[in-house]
Scaffold this motif. Structure first.
Motif, PDB file in Angstrom:
ATOM      1  N   TRP A 276      -3.643 -51.198  46.495  1.00 29.50           N
ATOM      2  CA  TRP A 276      -3.075 -52.529  46.654  1.00 29.50           C
ATOM      3  C   TRP A 276      -2.451 -53.043  45.357  1.00 29.50           C
ATOM      4  CZ3 TRP A 276      -1.971 -55.114  50.904  1.00 29.50           C
ATOM      5  CH2 TRP A 276      -2.601 -54.741  52.098  1.00 29.50           C
ATOM      6  N   ALA A 277      -3.134 -52.748  44.240  1.00 28.05           N
ATOM      7  CA  ALA A 277      -2.609 -53.213  42.952  1.00 28.05           C
ATOM      8  C   ALA A 277      -1.274 -52.553  42.635  1.00 28.05           C
ATOM      9  CB  ALA A 277      -3.620 -52.928  41.842  1.00 28.05           C
ATOM     10  N   LEU A 278      -1.218 -51.236  42.810  1.00 22.67           N
ATOM     11  CA  LEU A 278       0.028 -50.523  42.523  1.00 22.67           C
ATOM     12  C   LEU A 278       1.126 -50.916  43.510  1.00 22.67           C
ATOM     13  CD1 LEU A 278      -1.332 -46.962  41.659  1.00 22.67           C
ATOM     14  CD2 LEU A 278      -0.263 -48.581  40.102  1.00 22.67           C
ATOM     15  N   GLY A 279       0.746 -51.100  44.771  1.00 18.51           N
ATOM     16  CA  GLY A 279       1.734 -51.518  45.764  1.00 18.51           C
ATOM     17  C   GLY A 279       2.310 -52.889  45.448  1.00 18.51           C
ATOM     18  N   GLY A 280       1.432 -53.835  45.073  1.00 13.00           N
ATOM     19  CA  GLY A 280       1.900 -55.161  44.699  1.00 13.00           C
ATOM     20  C   GLY A 280       2.784 -55.135  43.473  1.00 13.00           C
ATOM     21  N   LEU A 281       2.382 -54.297  42.486  1.00 20.31           N
ATOM     22  CA  LEU A 281       3.180 -54.180  41.269  1.00 20.31           C
ATOM     23  C   LEU A 281       4.561 -53.615  41.573  1.00 20.31           C
ATOM     24  CD1 LEU A 281       3.338 -54.311  38.173  1.00 20.31           C
ATOM     25  CD2 LEU A 281       2.374 -52.008  38.104  1.00 20.31           C
ATOM     26  N   GLN A 282       4.614 -52.622  42.426  1.00 16.31           N
ATOM     27  CA  GLN A 282       5.904 -52.025  42.792  1.00 16.31           C
ATOM     28  C   GLN A 282       6.804 -53.040  43.496  1.00 16.31           C
ATOM     29  OE1 GLN A 282       4.559 -48.701  45.085  1.00 16.31           O
ATOM     30  NE2 GLN A 282       4.505 -47.301  43.336  1.00 16.31           N
ATOM     31  N   LEU A 283       6.214 -53.815  44.424  1.00 15.59           N
ATOM     32  CA  LEU A 283       7.010 -54.816  45.125  1.00 15.59           C
ATOM     33  C   LEU A 283       7.513 -55.890  44.169  1.00 15.59           C
ATOM     34  CD1 LEU A 283       4.900 -55.274  48.398  1.00 15.59           C
ATOM     35  CD2 LEU A 283       7.138 -54.190  48.174  1.00 15.59           C
ATOM     36  N   LEU A 284       6.670 -56.277  43.207  1.00 10.52           N
ATOM     37  CA  LEU A 284       7.087 -57.265  42.212  1.00 10.52           C
ATOM     38  C   LEU A 284       8.262 -56.748  41.401  1.00 10.52           C
ATOM     39  CD1 LEU A 284       6.687 -59.882  40.570  1.00 10.52           C
ATOM     40  CD2 LEU A 284       5.030 -58.624  39.172  1.00 10.52           C
ATOM     41  N   MET A 285       8.165 -55.511  40.939  1.00  9.27           N
ATOM     42  CA  MET A 285       9.238 -54.941  40.122  1.00  9.27           C
ATOM     43  C   MET A 285      10.517 -54.746  40.933  1.00  9.27           C
ATOM     44  SD  MET A 285       7.930 -54.819  37.186  1.00  9.27           S
ATOM     45  CE  MET A 285       6.940 -56.230  37.649  1.00  9.27           C
ATOM     46  N   ILE A 286      10.366 -54.342  42.185  1.00 10.14           N
ATOM     47  CA  ILE A 286      11.544 -54.204  43.046  1.00 10.14           C
ATOM     48  C   ILE A 286      12.208 -55.564  43.250  1.00 10.14           C
ATOM     49  CG2 ILE A 286      12.297 -53.700  45.409  1.00 10.14           C
ATOM     50  CD1 ILE A 286      10.177 -51.484  45.457  1.00 10.14           C
ATOM     51  N   GLY A 287      11.381 -56.616  43.367  1.00 13.36           N
ATOM     52  CA  GLY A 287      11.921 -57.959  43.529  1.00 13.36           C
ATOM     53  C   GLY A 287      12.718 -58.405  42.314  1.00 13.36           C
ATOM     54  N   ILE A 288      12.205 -58.100  41.115  1.00 10.16           N
ATOM     55  CA  ILE A 288      12.920 -58.461  39.885  1.00 10.16           C
ATOM     56  C   ILE A 288      14.259 -57.719  39.809  1.00 10.16           C
ATOM     57  CG2 ILE A 288      12.892 -58.289  37.365  1.00 10.16           C
ATOM     58  CD1 ILE A 288       9.879 -58.778  37.494  1.00 10.16           C
ATOM     59  N   VAL A 289      14.208 -56.419  40.077  1.00  6.79           N
ATOM     60  CA  VAL A 289      15.440 -55.627  40.070  1.00  6.79           C
ATOM     61  C   VAL A 289      16.417 -56.160  41.118  1.00  6.79           C
ATOM     62  CG1 VAL A 289      16.415 -53.335  40.478  1.00  6.79           C
ATOM     63  CG2 VAL A 289      14.298 -53.566  39.183  1.00  6.79           C
ATOM     64  N   GLY A 290      15.874 -56.504  42.295  1.00  5.93           N
ATOM     65  CA  GLY A 290      16.718 -57.024  43.365  1.00  5.93           C
ATOM     66  C   GLY A 290      17.394 -58.328  42.994  1.00  5.93           C
ATOM     67  N   GLU A 291      16.695 -59.177  42.234  1.00 10.91           N
ATOM     68  CA  GLU A 291      17.288 -60.436  41.790  1.00 10.91           C
ATOM     69  C   GLU A 291      18.503 -60.186  40.905  1.00 10.91           C
ATOM     70  OE1 GLU A 291      17.724 -64.542  41.521  1.00 10.91           O
ATOM     71  OE2 GLU A 291      16.382 -63.361  42.811  1.00 10.91           O
ATOM     72  N   TYR A 292      18.385 -59.229  40.007  1.00 14.37           N
ATOM     73  CA  TYR A 292      19.523 -58.899  39.139  1.00 14.37           C
ATOM     74  C   TYR A 292      20.666 -58.273  39.943  1.00 14.37           C
ATOM     75  CZ  TYR A 292      17.161 -59.921  34.737  1.00 14.37           C
ATOM     76  OH  TYR A 292      16.544 -60.559  33.698  1.00 14.37           O
ATOM     77  N   ILE A 293      20.324 -57.416  40.880  1.00 10.71           N
ATOM     78  CA  ILE A 293      21.361 -56.802  41.714  1.00 10.71           C
ATOM     79  C   ILE A 293      22.071 -57.883  42.536  1.00 10.71           C
ATOM     80  CG2 ILE A 293      21.774 -55.258  43.665  1.00 10.71           C
ATOM     81  CD1 ILE A 293      19.513 -53.501  42.585  1.00 10.71           C
ATOM     82  N   GLY A 294      21.295 -58.856  43.034  1.00 15.72           N
ATOM     83  CA  GLY A 294      21.894 -59.951  43.790  1.00 15.72           C
ATOM     84  C   GLY A 294      22.878 -60.747  42.951  1.00 15.72           C
ATOM     85  N   LYS A 295      22.526 -60.985  41.684  1.00 20.64           N
ATOM     86  CA  LYS A 295      23.431 -61.714  40.795  1.00 20.64           C
ATOM     87  C   LYS A 295      24.704 -60.911  40.537  1.00 20.64           C
ATOM     88  CE  LYS A 295      20.178 -64.713  38.388  1.00 20.64           C
ATOM     89  NZ  LYS A 295      20.858 -65.958  38.805  1.00 20.64           N
ATOM     90  N   ILE A 296      24.536 -59.596  40.348  1.00 21.88           N
ATOM     91  CA  ILE A 296      25.712 -58.737  40.162  1.00 21.88           C
ATOM     92  C   ILE A 296      26.609 -58.812  41.394  1.00 21.88           C
ATOM     93  CG2 ILE A 296      26.479 -56.350  39.884  1.00 21.88           C
ATOM     94  CD1 ILE A 296      23.876 -55.841  38.320  1.00 21.88           C
ATOM     95  N   TYR A 297      26.000 -58.790  42.566  1.00 22.48           N
ATOM     96  CA  TYR A 297      26.736 -58.875  43.831  1.00 22.48           C
ATOM     97  C   TYR A 297      27.567 -60.159  43.897  1.00 22.48           C
ATOM     98  CZ  TYR A 297      27.319 -59.668  48.879  1.00 22.48           C
ATOM     99  OH  TYR A 297      27.823 -59.942  50.121  1.00 22.48           O
ATOM    100  N   LEU A 298      26.933 -61.299  43.532  1.00 22.54           N
ATOM    101  CA  LEU A 298      27.645 -62.570  43.571  1.00 22.54           C
ATOM    102  C   LEU A 298      28.755 -62.636  42.529  1.00 22.54           C
ATOM    103  CD1 LEU A 298      24.638 -65.019  44.067  1.00 22.54           C
ATOM    104  CD2 LEU A 298      26.340 -64.346  45.773  1.00 22.54           C
ATOM    105  N   GLU A 299      28.481 -62.097  41.335  1.00 17.90           N
ATOM    106  CA  GLU A 299      29.485 -62.143  40.271  1.00 17.90           C
ATOM    107  C   GLU A 299      30.709 -61.284  40.604  1.00 17.90           C
ATOM    108  OE1 GLU A 299      29.560 -64.064  37.753  1.00 17.90           O
ATOM    109  OE2 GLU A 299      27.531 -64.864  37.735  1.00 17.90           O
ATOM    110  N   THR A 300      30.494 -60.133  41.213  1.00 23.64           N
ATOM    111  CA  THR A 300      31.613 -59.234  41.502  1.00 23.64           C
ATOM    112  C   THR A 300      32.536 -59.794  42.579  1.00 23.64           C
ATOM    113  OG1 THR A 300      30.204 -57.985  43.044  1.00 23.64           O
ATOM    114  CG2 THR A 300      30.371 -57.154  40.794  1.00 23.64           C
ATOM    115  N   LYS A 301      32.025 -60.707  43.406  1.00 21.87           N
ATOM    116  CA  LYS A 301      32.875 -61.314  44.431  1.00 21.87           C
ATOM    117  C   LYS A 301      33.914 -62.269  43.818  1.00 21.87           C
ATOM    118  CE  LYS A 301      29.881 -61.187  48.477  1.00 21.87           C
ATOM    119  NZ  LYS A 301      30.882 -60.685  49.417  1.00 21.87           N
ATOM    120  N   ARG A 302      33.569 -62.825  42.639  1.00 22.20           N
ATOM    121  CA  ARG A 302      34.470 -63.744  41.942  1.00 22.20           C
ATOM    122  C   ARG A 302      34.877 -64.927  42.816  1.00 22.20           C
ATOM    123  NH1 ARG A 302      32.966 -63.090  37.549  1.00 22.20           N
ATOM    124  NH2 ARG A 302      34.743 -64.258  36.748  1.00 22.20           N
ATOM    125  N   ARG A 303      33.951 -65.412  43.616  1.00 23.22           N
ATOM    126  CA  ARG A 303      34.253 -66.570  44.440  1.00 23.22           C
ATOM    127  C   ARG A 303      34.348 -67.828  43.583  1.00 23.22           C
ATOM    128  NH1 ARG A 303      30.107 -65.479  49.547  1.00 23.22           N
ATOM    129  NH2 ARG A 303      31.398 -63.911  50.588  1.00 23.22           N
TER     130      ARG A 303
END
Length: 316
Positions: A276-303
């Motif tokens: 459970w600890a490792l699973g939670g840690l992995q999900l947390l880290m994936i969430g952090i990475v996903g937040e940065y990827i989401g920002k990249i996604y929004l920036e590349t649209k140049r809306r």
């Protein structure tokens, strides 16, 4: 004498605008009489897609007094984008611009002092709170922790400063060169690098209405600030991943030694906790990475960050 524009973002502020407009007009009129600013100076209210009668009041003030400018956004785009929209219009006319909130919790009596700092050669003057006595203990603690955390991440940020600041024309032009979609002005403005000063003030209670920054928005705003100016959370995830791998190897060695000694691994509790600890840690880290990827996604649209529906402006 130079032209000063006050840029005031408004979202559902019909309860405070009558008093705000009266007090700001008196202040500006006194400064004009004292020859501190030019008669062409303005007060610009930016309507950020309000659902109440905010825009109707702004139109009324503009029709009756030339000093008032109305800037109406096509829809609600958030406080930071409303500030950018106001500065975009102001830079065409103003020599210096001061941004402040409509609730006047920021001490407007400090505006003449800010202007004096500008005339002394400062391109940016930060309004900094001298204490947080008006905040709850929770808000005070989290705010102070946020500033410390941002500095720990290497972000250049002014403690206890929100968006109450004066900027010269060239500072505003430099600010508008930053084209990112995820706007965090408290982090961007210090990066401009022009000569700056600080004016200390005491923040007052809100006159009326409700705060436009409840806990949910404050958390989202803080997270935007962190992820917009530092990649250290990604590095932390890498370090935590390495540590977890080392711990897993150590635990595997421990189990092999216990088995070789004829001792079975006791119970399932430690195994379950590890999973459970490792699973939670992995999900947390994936969430952090996903937040940065989401920002990249929004920036590349140049809306575009906003659309200005209407500007009410009169020459003096």
């Amino acid at each position: 004498m130079e032209k000063l524009w006050l840029v005031v973002p408004c979202y559902n502020e019909e309860e405070v605008l009558p008093e705000t407009s009266k007090r700001l007009y008196k202040l500006m009129a006194d400064m004009i009489v004292n020859k501190k600013i030019a008669p062409e100076s303005k007060i610009a209210f930016v309507n950020d897609g309000s659902k109440d009668k905010t825009w109707e009041l702004i139109e009324k003030y503009h029709d009756s007094i030339d000093m008032f400018v109305g800037i109406n956004l096509s829809r609600n785009k958030g406080h930071q984008n409303a500030l950018i929209a106001g500065l975009t219009v102001a830079k065409e006319y103003a020599d210096m611009t001061i941004t402040l909130d409509a609730d006047l919790q920021d001490d407007i009596e400090k505006i003449p002092e800010m202007v004096d700092k500008y005339y002394e050669g400062n391109d940016i003057v930060y309004g900094v709170r001298n204490n947080r006595d008006t905040d709850t203990g929770f808000k005070r603690g989290t705010a102070q922790g946020f500033y410390k955390f941002m500095r720990a991440l290497g972000v250049d940020i002014v403690d206890n400063h929100a968006d109450y600041r004066l900027m010269s024309k060239r500072a505003v032009e430099a600010l508008l060169e930053y084209s990112e979609v995820n706007v965090f002005l408290r982090g961007i403005v210090p990066q401009i690098g022009f000569k700056s000063a600080i004016v200390v003030y005491k923040r007052a209670e809100r006159m009326a209405g409700e705060s436009k920054y409840p806990l949910k928005k404050m958390i989202a705003f803080a997270f935007d600030g962190i992820t917009s100016f530092s990649v250290k959370p990604l590095r932390v995830s890498l370090v935590m991943g390495i540590i977890s791998f080392i711990v897993a190897i150590a635990f595997l060695v421990y189990c092999v030694i216990r088995f070789a000694c004829g001792q079975t691994v006791s119970g399932w509790a430690s195994l379950s906790v590890s999973i459970w600890a490792l699973g939670g840690l992995q999900l947390l880290m994936i969430g952090i990475v996903g937040e940065y990827i989401g920002k990249i996604y929004l920036e590349t649209k140049r809306r575009p960050k906003f659309f200005i529906d209407k500007v009410l402006y009169k020459e003096v």
